[in-house]
Structures are given as C-alpha cells and as structure tokens.
Design an enzyme around this catalytic site. Structure first.
Site, PDB file in Angstrom:
ATOM      1  N   GLN A   1      38.328  36.968  33.254  1.00 11.61           N
ATOM      2  CA  GLN A   1      39.721  37.078  33.704  1.00 11.61           C
ATOM      3  C   GLN A   1      40.637  37.623  32.611  1.00 11.61           C
ATOM      4  O   GLN A   1      41.645  38.263  32.902  1.00 11.61           O
ATOM      5  CB  GLN A   1      40.244  35.702  34.159  1.00 11.61           C
ATOM      6  CG  GLN A   1      39.670  35.203  35.469  1.00 11.61           C
ATOM      7  CD  GLN A   1      38.491  34.289  35.254  1.00 11.61           C
ATOM      8  OE1 GLN A   1      37.741  34.426  34.289  1.00 11.61           O
ATOM      9  NE2 GLN A   1      38.292  33.339  36.147  1.00 11.61           N
TER      10      GLN A   1
ATOM     11  N   ASN B   1      41.905  23.279  32.327  1.00 10.15           N
ATOM     12  CA  ASN B   1      42.089  24.729  32.457  1.00 10.15           C
ATOM     13  C   ASN B   1      40.728  25.410  32.318  1.00 10.15           C
ATOM     14  O   ASN B   1      39.698  24.749  32.129  1.00 10.15           O
ATOM     15  CB  ASN B   1      43.075  25.233  31.393  1.00 10.15           C
ATOM     16  CG  ASN B   1      43.504  26.677  31.653  1.00 10.15           C
ATOM     17  OD1 ASN B   1      43.872  27.022  32.782  1.00 10.15           O
ATOM     18  ND2 ASN B   1      43.465  27.529  30.641  1.00 10.15           N
ATOM     19  N   LYS B   2      40.739  26.704  32.405  1.00  7.22           N
ATOM     20  CA  LYS B   2      39.514  27.508  32.364  1.00  7.22           C
ATOM     21  C   LYS B   2      38.598  27.094  31.203  1.00  7.22           C
ATOM     22  O   LYS B   2      39.058  26.843  30.090  1.00  7.22           O
ATOM     23  CB  LYS B   2      39.916  28.981  32.250  1.00  7.22           C
ATOM     24  CG  LYS B   2      38.789  29.983  32.201  1.00  7.22           C
ATOM     25  CD  LYS B   2      37.816  29.852  33.359  1.00  7.22           C
ATOM     26  CE  LYS B   2      38.498  29.927  34.712  1.00  7.22           C
ATOM     27  NZ  LYS B   2      37.576  29.539  35.819  1.00  7.22           N
TER      28      LYS B   2
ATOM     29  N   ARG C   1      43.040  34.104  42.830  1.00  6.69           N
ATOM     30  CA  ARG C   1      42.647  32.965  41.996  1.00  6.69           C
ATOM     31  C   ARG C   1      43.856  32.618  41.141  1.00  6.69           C
ATOM     32  O   ARG C   1      44.892  33.278  41.209  1.00  6.69           O
ATOM     33  CB  ARG C   1      41.368  33.219  41.180  1.00  6.69           C
ATOM     34  CG  ARG C   1      40.990  34.618  40.856  1.00  6.69           C
ATOM     35  CD  ARG C   1      41.915  35.256  39.876  1.00  6.69           C
ATOM     36  NE  ARG C   1      42.077  34.447  38.700  1.00  6.69           N
ATOM     37  CZ  ARG C   1      43.112  34.499  37.881  1.00  6.69           C
ATOM     38  NH1 ARG C   1      44.111  35.333  38.118  1.00  6.69           N
ATOM     39  NH2 ARG C   1      43.197  33.727  36.815  1.00  6.69           N
ATOM     40  N   GLY C   2      43.697  31.594  40.273  1.00 10.96           N
ATOM     41  CA  GLY C   2      44.869  31.093  39.549  1.00 10.96           C
ATOM     42  C   GLY C   2      45.520  30.017  40.408  1.00 10.96           C
ATOM     43  O   GLY C   2      45.744  30.223  41.617  1.00 10.96           O
ATOM     44  N   ALA C   3      45.818  28.877  39.777  1.00  9.41           N
ATOM     45  CA  ALA C   3      46.241  27.718  40.557  1.00  9.41           C
ATOM     46  C   ALA C   3      47.426  27.991  41.499  1.00  9.41           C
ATOM     47  O   ALA C   3      47.358  27.670  42.702  1.00  9.41           O
ATOM     48  CB  ALA C   3      46.548  26.563  39.603  1.00  9.41           C
TER      49      ALA C   3
ATOM     50  N   ASP D   1      45.100  24.289  35.562  1.00  7.86           N
ATOM     51  CA  ASP D   1      44.816  24.112  36.998  1.00  7.86           C
ATOM     52  C   ASP D   1      45.174  22.725  37.482  1.00  7.86           C
ATOM     53  O   ASP D   1      45.334  22.497  38.679  1.00  7.86           O
ATOM     54  CB  ASP D   1      43.346  24.394  37.286  1.00  7.86           C
ATOM     55  CG  ASP D   1      43.090  25.877  37.170  1.00  7.86           C
ATOM     56  OD1 ASP D   1      42.965  26.364  36.035  1.00  7.86           O
ATOM     57  OD2 ASP D   1      43.078  26.556  38.204  1.00  7.86           O
TER      58      ASP D   1
HETATM   59  O1  MRU Z   1      39.042  30.328  38.004  1.00 11.20           O
HETATM   60  P1  MRU Z   1      40.437  30.873  37.965  1.00 11.20           P
HETATM   61  O2  MRU Z   1      40.492  32.319  37.619  1.00 11.20           O
HETATM   62  O3  MRU Z   1      41.202  30.545  39.226  1.00 11.20           O
HETATM   63  O4  MRU Z   1      41.106  30.067  36.755  1.00 11.20           O
HETATM   64  C1  MRU Z   1      42.455  30.304  36.455  1.00 11.20           C
HETATM   65  C2  MRU Z   1      42.910  29.571  35.267  1.00 11.20           C
HETATM   66  O5  MRU Z   1      42.174  28.857  34.623  1.00 11.20           O
HETATM   67  C3  MRU Z   1      44.360  29.676  34.929  1.00 11.20           C
HETATM   68  O6  MRU Z   1      44.566  29.497  33.556  1.00 11.20           O
HETATM   69  C4  MRU Z   1      45.131  28.588  35.696  1.00 11.20           C
HETATM   70  O7  MRU Z   1      44.867  28.653  37.053  1.00 11.20           O
HETATM   71  C5  MRU Z   1      46.583  28.699  35.462  1.00 11.20           C
HETATM   72  S1  MRU Z   1      47.275  29.968  36.461  1.00 11.20           S
HETATM   73  C6  MRU Z   1      48.902  30.200  36.149  1.00 11.20           C
END
Ligand code: MRU
Length: 369
Positions: free
Chosen positions: A203, A254-255, A53-55, A244
């Site tokens: 997370q 973002n999250k 996960r994470g963009a 994201d």
């Molecule tokens: O749902 P996730 O865990 O994929 O969400 C991740 C985030 O919100 C991060 O802050 C974002 O992807 C930036 S990653 C460098």
C-alpha cells in the site's frame, strides 16, 4: 484530492443517482480505473477483495452497500442480511461496524417506502462527515509539523515517516496521516515523506507514493525494514501512521509492521503519532493485543507480486520457495505507551483512557453504560 487536475473523492454516487462508483485500488499504481457497485454483493466484494480499503473508506462503502440493499428490497430481513454480509468482509477496522450500526439506527426508523432514500442520504452523510473529520485532523496535525519546521535551518525539510496508506485513498478525501502533510506542503512548509513499502500488498509503494506524487509532495519509498536505520541517523523527525482500531485506552491497531516502527521510534526518541477519526475508536475494548481481532489473509498476497515489465505489460510472479508454508497477518497492535499522541478531529490527545474519554464524552459515556 486532485488526480491530474480533476478533483476526486474515493467513492461517490454515479450520475444515475443509484449506483455507486469507486476508484479500484487493486489496479494501482499501474492503472487508474473506476468500478461500479450496483448491489450489496458488489459492495461486499469491493471491501473483501480490497478494491476499497483503509478503515474510513471501508465504513463509507459499507454505508453505501446498505443503500444499495435498501433500493433492491427495503424489508427488515433484507437489512439484516445486508448488515451480516457486509460485517463479515473484514474483521479489524472498526469503522465498518460503526458505519453499519449507524445505518441501522437511521434506516430502520424510516418506513419501508422511505428506506432507500434515507439510506442513500445517510451514506452520503457518512462520506461528507469523513471529509470534514479528516480536514480537522489535518489542521490539528499541521501544528505539530509547523513546530518542527520552525526549528529547522532554511531549506532543511521536515522528514516524516509513514506506514501503509492512511492517505486520501484510505478515506473519502484528505486521508488521516497524510492530511497534515498535504496541508503543510500546501502552506509552503518543506516536507519530505519516507514511505514504507508495506508488504505484502505494498500500500505504501503503490498507493501512498502514487497519491503523494500526484500532489507533488517530495517522498522516498523505502522497504519496510529501513525505518529503524533512518531513525538512528536522525533522518526522521516524526512518524505519523493511521489506525484501523484504537482501544479506549489508546492501544493502536494498524497495518502489520507499525509496532516495529513504534519500537524503533521509542528507542531513538522520535515522536510517534497516530492520526485517526473518532469512528476508529472502539470504546468497548481496552487491551488491543488481547482484544482486537487480527485479520489473516490469503497466502497469495505474500507469494505473488504484480508489476510492470520493461515493455509495459502487467505481470504477476511468484516469489516464495514452492512448498513453504506462508502466514499473512494483516495488522498488529502498538501499545499506548509507545504512542506520543493521537491526532484526532478534536485535537492532539495523549494516548490514554482519560484523555480519549474527555475528548469524546458522548461516545465514551455510552460505551461505559
Ligand atoms: O489493509 P488496509 O489497506 O485496509 O490497511 C489500511 C491501514 O492499515 C491504514 O493505515 C488504516 O486503515 C488507516 S486509514 C486512514
């Protein structure tokens, strides 16, 4: 980054040169397990079920998913089927579509008998580029931390609050929000990180705390609603989050919960920075609230929590009153006006259309055509 002395990226080609290996993030912080991806279906499952996960890491995994698909069948039809399957996994992080479009441009230009090789090389390049970009974000963000550290009394740490995990586990290496933090810590600056727990998937508590701990960065986990209190009491020098998807005018998705931190930061005069690699910018949209698709995930993520019992067993329990409806919005949008600056690989930018377009003219120009 290192895990108990061994350097890891979050995704890599296995020794057989065909299958792809990832760190299974659903097992954190209880277990460190490597998972193998052998087919495009495995890659799609890893993204959708958040083994990765994470963009940026979602984009890198999708790129390798295309390589796995091309190894099985290099036809145009199979490319399009793989593209569609991977694109449907998660809707918000734009890096996914960016990586797939890039793979389309490179792979479909190659003759069929070269497509697998071309796709593996292109996926490896996406990963290497992400590492370079995150390192540059680190160097640019480090200057912000250095400036705050210079005004601190001896022994007083720079307190940074972060939300979710925009660490090396969310990228291929270094992280975005964490890259300046790791560089500051490695350079001898006294830093302390407030880690938002980040419900519902935790997370922050499970991933960010784990990776900061492995690297020896002082940190404290707080529940999601503590940030405003900390800021009112002068305990946060700056906020750095990831994103994201960032729109052409600098709205930041973002999250879920990031927006509330930005509001609290604005109310308390705390700088609110967002660290991002340029593939996270969606030049085709402007108004984040109206235009970014917000992922809604299953009720189980809100209702269930997994943890380790006193005798070491891993157990999952239900925490919501039976029968109650549950909503699970995974992301929110922070308007550009609440963002102090965007920490990118090309410098720290104002969160506005002109500054973003000036820094990335090759992409901004194409989107305007
Ligand atoms: O749902 P996730 O865990 O994929 O969400 C991740 C985030 O919100 C991060 O802050 C974002 O992807 C930036 S990653 C460098």
């Amino acid at each position: 980054m290192k895990v108990d002395g061994t350097h890891y990226r979050t995704i890599w080609l296995a020794e057989d040169g065909k299958t792809v290996e990832i760190i299974d993030q659903t097992k954190f912080p209880h277990q460190f397990e490597i998972a193998r991806l052998e087919t495009v279906g495995d890659a799609a499952h890893a993204i959708a079920d958040m083994l990765v996960r994470g963009a940026p890491l979602i984009g890198a995994t999708a790129a390798y998913g295309i390589a796995l698909a091309m190894r099985a069948d290099p036809t145009n039809e199979n490319f399009e089927a793989a593209f569609t399957e991977l694109a449907a996994t998660r809707p918000t992080a734009i890096n996914l579509r960016w990586a797939l479009e890039r793979m389309r441009t490179i792979v479909l230009h190659a003759p069929e008998d070269h497509r697998a090789k071309t796709a593996y090389a292109a996926a490896a390049a996406v990963c290497d580029e992400d590492v370079e970009i995150c390192a540059a974000i680190g160097r640019n963000g480090l200057k912000l931390i250095e400036a705050i550290a210079a005004k601190k009394a001896d022994g007083e740490p720079v307190n940074i609050l972060t939300h979710c995990n925009a660490g090396w586990l969310a990228t291929v290496d270094w992280g975005t929000a964490t890259a300046p933090i790791y560089m500051a810590h490695d350079g001898g600056i006294d830093v302390h990180v407030w880690v938002d727990e980040t419900r519902p998937r935790n997370q922050g508590a499970a991933l960010t705390a784990w990776e900061l701990g492995k690297h020896g960065v002082p940190h404290t986990v707080v529940v999601d609603n503590v940030g405003g209190h900390l800021m009112q009491h002068g305990l946060v020098d700056l906020v750095i989050t990831g994103t994201d998807r960032t729109t052409a005018r600098g709205d930041v998705c973002n999250k879920i919960g990031t927006y509330l931190k930005a509001l609290a930061a604005a109310d308390n005069g705390v700088p609110f920075y967002v660290a991002l690699p340029s593939p996270t910018i969606d030049f085709a949209i402007f108004d984040g609230v109206a235009e970014v698709p917000i992922e809604q995930r299953g009720a189980d993520e809100v209702d269930r929590m997994t943890g380790t019992t006193a005798d070491g067993r891993i157990e999952t329990v239900s925490i919501v009153a039976p029968g109650s409806a549950i909503a699970n919005y995974a992301f929110d949008v922070t308007p550009a006006r609440l963002v102090t600056g965007l920490i990118t690989e090309r410098g720290v930018l104002a969160a506005d259309q002109a500054a973003i377009a000036e820094a990335f003219p090759e992409r901004a120009g194409r989107a305007a055509e």
